[in-house]
Design a protein around this motif. Structure first.
Motif, short mmCIF file in Angstrom:
data_model
loop_
_atom_site.label_atom_id
_atom_site.label_comp_id
_atom_site.label_asym_id
_atom_site.label_seq_id
_atom_site.Cartn_x
_atom_site.Cartn_y
_atom_site.Cartn_z
N UNK A 97 -8.33 3.48 -3.11
CA UNK A 97 -8.76 2.19 -2.54
C UNK A 97 -7.99 1.06 -3.21
N UNK A 98 -7.51 0.12 -2.39
CA UNK A 98 -6.77 -1.05 -2.88
C UNK A 98 -7.67 -2.27 -2.68
N UNK A 99 -8.36 -2.71 -3.74
CA UNK A 99 -9.36 -3.78 -3.57
C UNK A 99 -8.79 -5.08 -3.02
N UNK A 100 -7.57 -5.44 -3.44
CA UNK A 100 -7.01 -6.72 -2.99
C UNK A 100 -6.75 -6.75 -1.49
N UNK A 101 -6.58 -5.56 -0.89
CA UNK A 101 -6.32 -5.49 0.55
C UNK A 101 -7.51 -4.94 1.33
N UNK A 102 -8.61 -4.62 0.63
CA UNK A 102 -9.81 -4.07 1.27
C UNK A 102 -9.47 -2.87 2.14
N UNK A 103 -8.72 -1.94 1.57
CA UNK A 103 -8.35 -0.78 2.37
C UNK A 103 -8.12 0.46 1.50
#
Length: 334
Positions: A256-262
């Motif tokens: 999960x990439x929190x800065x991109x919400x994906x």
């Protein structure tokens, strides 16, 4: 993560020349996609190439895994709200983008049949073989429903038949919209908006932002089905392009990439290797280097509303249930 009323409609047979041209176009597109994606700093492959017949079967298996909450959450919401939605809209046609096996579609079709408004169903999917099976089953289950399948890559075109009975309910379920980055998602929805009449509606399924551990578990199942699904894209390229990928030489990883919400799915090279793809050329991979194969964006109400506004639609109704999954009903804006 990739689909029947009235007469038993069958498509007119294609001329052999048309089939050859279509096959050549698909191959040319695949070559261009692979050449472009593997030349990038972050190598990537389009997720549409997961979905040959085996890939479609694997994805259906994923939807039944205990970790994969998305399908169950969306299904519960459809069962709860489909009747009211259909009675309010009274759609005569249902168009489903990325139809797959149409497992959840039956909830909408049953509601339409109960309301006496079901005339046409158009399943749209990139996997022609899987779509044929789905169409055959639904024509048997829903005698009287006219089923018109459309094989299309929705990232490029919708492939919809002409003269659909209106109103049309366009269903884009499974949070498949999340497989597109922001600009591509808006482009797809704008194409859809151009196909909509004033009384048509879009039913959009969206996976919602939640605890990272829950999301990551859904894409890293204990049985390894998602890993096999991920590596299947390499099998597709081997078969279609004569490539020599060794799937065992790649590790599945979803983070999960929190800065991109994906969430992002990657195939990690287990060692230094050179892949030979005749129509593309040699591709070198270092140990630990990745090929990104899929993104899956997660949303909230505000982000969905913004995306719809940019696409020429307005959020008419928002259903979020327990907060794990959302259903948006959108209307076209003049």
């Amino acid at each position: 993560m990739t689909i029947r009323h009235g007469r038993h409609a069958t498509a007119a047979p294609r001329e052999p020349e048309a089939e050859i041209a279509r096959s050549n176009d698909r191959l040319a597109t695949m070559v261009a996609d692979v050449r472009d994606g593997l030349a990038r700093t972050q190598k990537e492959l389009p997720p549409k190439y997961f979905y040959d017949e085996r890939g479609s079967e694997l994805f259906e298996e994923i939807t039944r895994l205990p970790e994969y909450y998305l399908t169950r959450a969306e299904r519960r919401m459809l069962e709860r709200h489909a009747g009211q939605l259909v009675r309010g809209l009274r759609p005569r046609s249902l168009v489903e983008l990325g139809a797959g096996s149409a497992a959840k579609t039956r909830i909408l079709l049953d509601a339409m049949r109960s309301a006496g408004c079901a005339e046409r169903y158009v399943p749209v999917d990139v996997s022609g073989e899987f779509l044929v099976e789905t169409t055959h089953r639904l024509r048997t289950e829903y005698p009287g429903l006219r089923v018109t399948p459309a094989v299309a890559d929705i990232a490029v075109e919708l492939g919809l038949p002409h003269h659909l009975p209106h109103p049309v309910l366009f269903a884009f379920l499974g949070s498949t919209i999340g497989n597109f980055d922001a600009s591509a998602a808006v482009g797809l929805l704008r194409r859809l908006r151009r196909a909509m009449g004033p009384f048509d509606r879009l039913l959009l399924g969206a996976d919602l932002r939640k605890d990272v551990a829950v999301v990551e578990a859904a894409y890293n199942d204990a049985q390894g089905v998602t890993a096999e699904f991920n590596r299947n894209v390499l099998c597709v390229l081997n078969r279609e392009l004569g490539a020599d990928f060794r799937p065992a030489g790649f590790e599945h990883r979803a983070v999960y990439v929190p800065t991109k919400h994906r969430i992002e799915m990657h195939l990690i090279s287990r060692h230094d290797q050179v892949i030979r793809i005749p129509a593309v050329g040699d591709v070198s991979l270092r140990k630990g280097e990745s090929i990104r194969t899929e993104i899956s964006c997660k949303y909230d109400r505000a982000s969905i509303a913004r995306m719809l506004r940019r696409s020429g639609m307005a959020l008419e109704q928002w259903l979020a249930g327990d907060g794990s999954f959302g259903l948006a009903i959108a209307m076209p804006v003049p």
